[in-house]
Design a protein around this motif. Structure first.
Motif, PDB file in Angstrom:
ATOM      1  N   GLU A 275      31.252  34.458   5.329  1.00 45.92           N
ATOM      2  CA  GLU A 275      30.763  35.415   5.926  1.00 45.92           C
ATOM      3  C   GLU A 275      30.366  36.645   4.884  1.00 45.92           C
ATOM      4  O   GLU A 275      29.058  37.042   4.685  1.00 45.92           O
ATOM      5  N   SER A 278      27.733  34.472   1.809  1.00 44.17           N
ATOM      6  CA  SER A 278      26.670  33.802   2.511  1.00 44.17           C
ATOM      7  C   SER A 278      26.481  32.374   1.890  1.00 44.17           C
ATOM      8  O   SER A 278      25.450  31.849   1.385  1.00 44.17           O
ATOM      9  N   THR A 299      24.016  27.874  -0.609  1.00 43.89           N
ATOM     10  CA  THR A 299      23.692  29.268  -0.184  1.00 43.89           C
ATOM     11  C   THR A 299      23.138  28.955   1.396  1.00 43.89           C
ATOM     12  O   THR A 299      22.246  28.066   1.710  1.00 43.89           O
ATOM     13  N   THR A 300      23.211  30.088   2.236  1.00 38.84           N
ATOM     14  CA  THR A 300      22.628  30.195   3.576  1.00 38.84           C
ATOM     15  C   THR A 300      21.213  31.034   3.548  1.00 38.84           C
ATOM     16  O   THR A 300      20.616  30.902   4.498  1.00 38.84           O
ATOM     17  N   LEU A 301      21.101  31.394   2.408  1.00 41.48           N
ATOM     18  CA  LEU A 301      19.980  32.582   2.428  1.00 41.48           C
ATOM     19  C   LEU A 301      18.660  32.105   1.473  1.00 41.48           C
ATOM     20  O   LEU A 301      18.607  30.972   0.971  1.00 41.48           O
ATOM     21  N   SER A 309      23.598  40.740   3.511  1.00 44.78           N
ATOM     22  CA  SER A 309      23.849  39.939   4.539  1.00 44.78           C
ATOM     23  C   SER A 309      25.139  39.124   4.594  1.00 44.78           C
ATOM     24  O   SER A 309      25.880  38.651   3.783  1.00 44.78           O
ATOM     25  N   TYR A 310      25.357  38.893   5.850  1.00 47.43           N
ATOM     26  CA  TYR A 310      26.656  38.258   6.335  1.00 47.43           C
ATOM     27  C   TYR A 310      26.663  37.094   7.365  1.00 47.43           C
ATOM     28  O   TYR A 310      25.953  37.302   8.539  1.00 47.43           O
ATOM     29  N   CYS A 311      27.011  35.973   6.812  1.00 53.61           N
ATOM     30  CA  CYS A 311      26.969  34.659   8.003  1.00 53.61           C
ATOM     31  C   CYS A 311      27.950  35.068   9.236  1.00 53.61           C
ATOM     32  O   CYS A 311      28.710  35.785   9.104  1.00 53.61           O
ATOM     33  N   ASN A 327      22.399  34.131   9.622  1.00 53.33           N
ATOM     34  CA  ASN A 327      22.435  35.233   8.745  1.00 53.33           C
ATOM     35  C   ASN A 327      22.249  36.441   9.313  1.00 53.33           C
ATOM     36  O   ASN A 327      21.268  36.744   9.756  1.00 53.33           O
TER      37      ASN A 327
END
Length: 413
Positions: A275, A278, A299-301, A309-311, A327
């Motif tokens: 979270e 990210s 990365t998730t972004l 931003s928070y997963c 995200n």
């Protein structure tokens, strides 16, 4: 915990028992594309299309809501179009945010994500019976979760135990499922200890996930506050949780804030979404020891993203080809292709969720629709899944739901 305003439907309040019976018959008389079955032999002999073979799903949606509000919603999904139709709504107590069902779908269990229950520094856990013909819920009982803000729930031990992660309590608890479906008082509570470098979010332990591994041999708990995945063994006779040896199944990067875990269908790989920074970590699972080793972290972004931003959630497709993560802030779903030999991830797509703060998402039973719960914009949005590429395309269908948090998919009656 901030209380949410109630959301009710006068139309639902007027539904009668006869109405539900008619609705149930309508489900039986419809194929998966939502059209009535033809009664002629000629129509019956026509070859089936992919649309005809799609398995229709229903879904329960958990929300943030006041104690006396309708707060658990039941929808029917048309897998061909992505259209959602509300079937019913139920009072689930205060903030029935996260939901789970037993393997036979006879009972639904919900956390009540609060910090005070009957004068205790605790949230609660609720049990409901599920009507197999309609999907309707009947409240059975509610017990203290033994920690504040319970935020995740699962079923283990041959459907005999319910497991809960208490976020502010920083602990995990187990509850026995009795013969009548009601929950016992907590059979065991295991307190996590430690902290992380993020002084605002990791000042103490914050349990955020708990569930059994694919073999139901180990119980795995993810703690955002301590950057750890902790392993337990569950006593089938008593429901007691005993720390595994080693107790730490995986130590994440300090400050990453691991939140949820998803296993690949082969059970050899797992994916841990973080979270606070990210990222997504691909893991190799040792099913004999109940431990993980890192394969890679990505990365998730999207490239060039700036801001906070928070997963939130992570899910693998049923065929194991693709992985999805949400995200909150970028308000997107990231899509990865999974290398079946190594477990490594290749980014395929980032797609906007059609709302604000995608808290949870799930994939329907046909594997053709992904459903996203956008908590802050109060909407549930559907996306078509390209099974060859994993890519998502908005269907144009959405429904309004007050503060949706969790989406649980089940077969339609």
């Amino acid at each position: 915990m901030k209380k949410m305003q109630p959301h009710t439907s006068s139309r639902l309040a007027k539904l009668t028992t006869l109405g539900f019976a008619v609705l149930s018959l309508a489900f039986t008389a419809c194929n998966s594309s939502g059209t009535k079955e033809a009664a002629t032999d000629t129509a019956a002999s026509e070859p089936k299309t992919e649309t005809d073979s799609m398995e229709t799903s229903m879904l329960y949606v958990g929300t943030y809501a006041d104690p006396d509000s309708a707060s658990i919603f039941l929808f029917r999904l048309n897998p061909a179009s992505g259209e959602l139709t509300q079937v019913n709504a139920f009072k689930g107590g205060e903030n029935p945010s996260f939901l789970t069902l037993d393997a036979e779908r006879k009972h639904l269990f919900a956390v009540n994500e609060t910090g005070n229950y009957e004068g205790q520094n605790s949230g609660a856990v609720s049990a409901f019976a599920v009507d197999q013909q309609t999907g309707n819920l009947t409240f059975l009982n509610r017990v203290a979760s033994r920690g504040g803000a319970p935020c995740h729930i699962s079923v283990a031990g041959d459907n005999k135990d319910v497991l809960v992660a208490n976020y502010t309590g920083g602990n995990v608890a187990s509850f026995r499922v009795q013969d009548n479906g009601q929950l016992s008082a907590a059979a065991d509570v295991e307190q996590h200890k430690g902290a992380g470098p993020n002084k605002e979010r990791q000042e103490a332990a914050h349990a955020h996930y708990i569930a059994p591994d694919p073999n139901n041999k180990f119980i795995l708990a993810v703690d955002l506050g301590t950057d750890q995945v902790l392993g337990y063994r569950l006593d089938a006779a008593t429901g007691a949780l005993t720390p595994n040896a080693p107790a730490v199944a995986f130590a994440a990067k300090p400050g990453s804030g691991p939140r949820h875990l998803a296993f690949h269908p082969n059970g050899k790989f797992a994916y841990l979404i973080h979270e606070l920074n990210s990222t997504m970590t691909a893991l190799r699972y040792d099913a004999d020891k109940g431990t993980f080793t890192e394969i890679e972290t990505v990365t998730t972004l999207p490239a060039g993203f700036k801001g906070e931003s928070y997963c939130a959630e992570v899910k693998a497709s049923a065929d194991g080809k693709f992985l999805y993560g949400s995200n909150r802030g970028d308000n997107s779903i990231v899509v990865y292709a999974i290398d079946q030999n190594t477990g490594k991830l290749t980014t395929v797509q980032h797609v906007k969720t059609g709302g604000d703060w995608p808290r949870d998402f799930n994939i329907d039973r046909s594997g053709s629709v992904l459903l996203v719960a956008n908590e802050r914009s109060n909407n549930l949005v559907t996306f078509k899944i390209d099974k060859a590429t994993g890519k998502l395309t908005a269907t144009g269908h959405q429904v309004q739901v007050h503060k949706p948090v969790c989406v649980q998919v089940v077969p339609a009656p």
